[in-house]
Design an enzyme around this catalytic site. Structure first.
Site, PDB file in Angstrom:
ATOM      1  N   HIS A  89     -41.289  15.419  -4.162  1.00 56.83           N
ATOM      2  CA  HIS A  89     -40.253  15.780  -5.075  1.00 56.83           C
ATOM      3  C   HIS A  89     -39.811  14.786  -5.903  1.00 56.83           C
ATOM      4  CE1 HIS A  89     -36.506  17.694  -6.366  1.00 56.83           C
ATOM      5  NE2 HIS A  89     -37.041  19.005  -6.193  1.00 56.83           N
ATOM      6  N   PHE A  90     -40.246  14.188  -6.715  1.00 56.28           N
ATOM      7  CA  PHE A  90     -41.628  14.088  -7.556  1.00 56.28           C
ATOM      8  C   PHE A  90     -42.383  12.887  -7.243  1.00 56.28           C
ATOM      9  CE2 PHE A  90     -38.298  16.838  -9.497  1.00 56.28           C
ATOM     10  CZ  PHE A  90     -38.978  18.119  -9.515  1.00 56.28           C
TER      11      PHE A  90
END
Length: 134
Positions: free
Chosen positions: A39-40
């Site tokens: 994420h991410f």
């Protein structure tokens, strides 16, 4: 002010309680935490859902510590999320302060307004409800 000796999953520093049924929890966000694995990958952002869950956990501690003259509840159930807004991303290295204050109570149910702040700037806010149980 009273410091609660309760450690909760998404808050690093114990909740500081105030006499008006409000309190502050603190989380130091580090890059090696599991949420950042996906994420991410190229731009790590702390998930908003974790901000809201930490608000609910902080509110739960305030509710449990505020019950006077009775046996302490054993569990807190998250009931509602209202007026939730995400304002800025939270990145590794940030310190989040969860400022929670009671906005209502009926029997074993509590409602709180919360603001997650980084360096004094609101990054997320929501109203959350919780129920204390035996």
């Amino acid at each position: 002010m009273e410091e609660a000796p309760v450690k909760i999953a998404l808050v690093d520093i114990n909740v500081i309680l105030k006499t008006d049924y409000s309190g502050i929890g603190v989380k130091n966000v580090t890059f090696n935490e599991p949420p950042f694995q996906g994420h991410f990958p190229d731009r790590p952002v702390y998930p908003g859902v974790m901000l809201i869950e930490a608000m609910a956990q902080t509110a739960g501690v305030i509710g449990i510590k505020s019950v006077e003259g009775t046996e302490k509840p054993r569990a807190v159930y998250f009931l509602t999320i209202d007026k939730c807004k995400f304002r800025k991303p939270v990145m590794p290295g940030d310190t989040i302060e969860y400022h929670m204050r009671s906005i209502g109570r009926r029997k074993t149910m509590w409602w709180f307004h919360g603001e997650a702040k980084v360096n004094g700037t609101i990054v997320a806010e929501a109203d959350v409800g919780a129920m204390l149980t035996d």
